[in-house]
Write a protein that holds these residues in place. Structure first.
Motif, PDB file in Angstrom:
ATOM      1  N   PRO A  99       0.814  -1.225   0.000  1.00  0.00           N
ATOM      2  CA  PRO A  99       0.000   0.000   0.000  1.00  0.00           C
ATOM      3  C   PRO A  99       0.845   1.270   0.000  1.00  0.00           C
ATOM      4  CG  PRO A  99      -0.686  -1.475   1.762  1.00  0.00           C
ATOM      5  CD  PRO A  99       0.545  -2.052   1.169  1.00  0.00           C
ATOM      6  N   ILE A 100       1.964   1.242   0.674  1.00  0.00           N
ATOM      7  CA  ILE A 100       2.816   2.429   0.742  1.00  0.00           C
ATOM      8  C   ILE A 100       3.366   2.767  -0.641  1.00  0.00           C
ATOM      9  CG2 ILE A 100       4.957   3.354   1.694  1.00  0.00           C
ATOM     10  CD1 ILE A 100       4.383   1.624   4.192  1.00  0.00           C
ATOM     11  N   THR A 101       3.937   1.780  -1.316  1.00  0.00           N
ATOM     12  CA  THR A 101       4.528   2.048  -2.619  1.00  0.00           C
ATOM     13  C   THR A 101       3.481   2.317  -3.682  1.00  0.00           C
ATOM     14  OG1 THR A 101       4.652  -0.314  -3.095  1.00  0.00           O
ATOM     15  CG2 THR A 101       6.612   0.719  -2.193  1.00  0.00           C
ATOM     16  N   THR A 102       2.340   1.679  -3.586  1.00  0.00           N
ATOM     17  CA  THR A 102       1.317   1.836  -4.615  1.00  0.00           C
ATOM     18  C   THR A 102       0.617   3.179  -4.534  1.00  0.00           C
ATOM     19  OG1 THR A 102       0.941  -0.524  -4.637  1.00  0.00           O
ATOM     20  CG2 THR A 102      -0.753   0.832  -5.604  1.00  0.00           C
ATOM     21  N   TYR A 103       0.137   3.537  -3.361  1.00  0.00           N
ATOM     22  CA  TYR A 103      -0.735   4.697  -3.262  1.00  0.00           C
ATOM     23  C   TYR A 103      -0.041   5.958  -2.749  1.00  0.00           C
ATOM     24  CZ  TYR A 103      -4.323   1.365  -4.271  1.00  0.00           C
ATOM     25  OH  TYR A 103      -5.071   0.409  -4.893  1.00  0.00           O
ATOM     26  N   CYS A 104       0.961   5.815  -1.956  1.00  0.00           N
ATOM     27  CA  CYS A 104       1.589   6.995  -1.359  1.00  0.00           C
ATOM     28  C   CYS A 104       2.765   7.519  -2.164  1.00  0.00           C
ATOM     29  CB  CYS A 104       2.048   6.684   0.056  1.00  0.00           C
ATOM     30  SG  CYS A 104       0.708   6.241   1.158  1.00  0.00           S
ATOM     31  N   MET A 105       3.579   6.649  -2.686  1.00  0.00           N
ATOM     32  CA  MET A 105       4.810   7.084  -3.338  1.00  0.00           C
ATOM     33  C   MET A 105       4.746   7.034  -4.856  1.00  0.00           C
ATOM     34  SD  MET A 105       7.522   5.529  -0.641  1.00  0.00           S
ATOM     35  CE  MET A 105       8.808   6.696  -1.003  1.00  0.00           C
ATOM     36  N   TYR A 106       3.680   6.495  -5.425  1.00  0.00           N
ATOM     37  CA  TYR A 106       3.472   6.448  -6.881  1.00  0.00           C
ATOM     38  C   TYR A 106       4.637   5.767  -7.614  1.00  0.00           C
ATOM     39  CZ  TYR A 106      -0.308   9.652  -5.922  1.00  0.00           C
ATOM     40  OH  TYR A 106      -1.452  10.223  -5.431  1.00  0.00           O
ATOM     41  N   TRP A 107       5.094   4.658  -7.079  1.00  0.00           N
ATOM     42  CA  TRP A 107       6.174   3.924  -7.729  1.00  0.00           C
ATOM     43  C   TRP A 107       5.662   2.995  -8.815  1.00  0.00           C
ATOM     44  CZ3 TRP A 107       9.786   2.043  -3.233  1.00  0.00           C
ATOM     45  CH2 TRP A 107      10.428   3.146  -2.676  1.00  0.00           C
TER      46      TRP A 107
ATOM     47  N   HIS B  72      -1.574   2.925 -10.521  1.00  0.00           N
ATOM     48  CA  HIS B  72      -2.650   2.620  -9.571  1.00  0.00           C
ATOM     49  C   HIS B  72      -3.744   1.831 -10.267  1.00  0.00           C
ATOM     50  CE1 HIS B  72      -1.737   6.056  -6.562  1.00  0.00           C
ATOM     51  NE2 HIS B  72      -0.654   5.449  -6.957  1.00  0.00           N
TER      52      HIS B  72
END
Length: 65
Positions: free
Chosen positions: A9-17, A20
């Protein structure tokens, strides 16, 4: 396994790595499992080889005595 579920969830939604969408998440999971299983299998076969060598040494020492 815990690391993947926490960082997904951190990499997918917060950091846009990654995108989505379904393919972004599926790609992340696929890469995570590929790396996880590659490391696991390499460690497994390395340890199996070391155990085999140890067993052969023990057998040869017991035959010589």
């Amino acid at each position: 396994m815990f690391g993947g579920s926490v960082f997904l969830p951190i990499t997918t939604y917060c950091m846009y790595w990654m995108p989505h969408n379904f393919w972004g998440i599926a790609g992340y999971i696929a890469i995570f499992f590929f790396i996880y299983f590659f490391i696991w299998f390499s460690q497994y076969f390395a340890m199996k080889k070391r155990i085999q060598e140890f067993n052969n040494k023990v057998k040869s020492d017991s035959v010589n005595n």
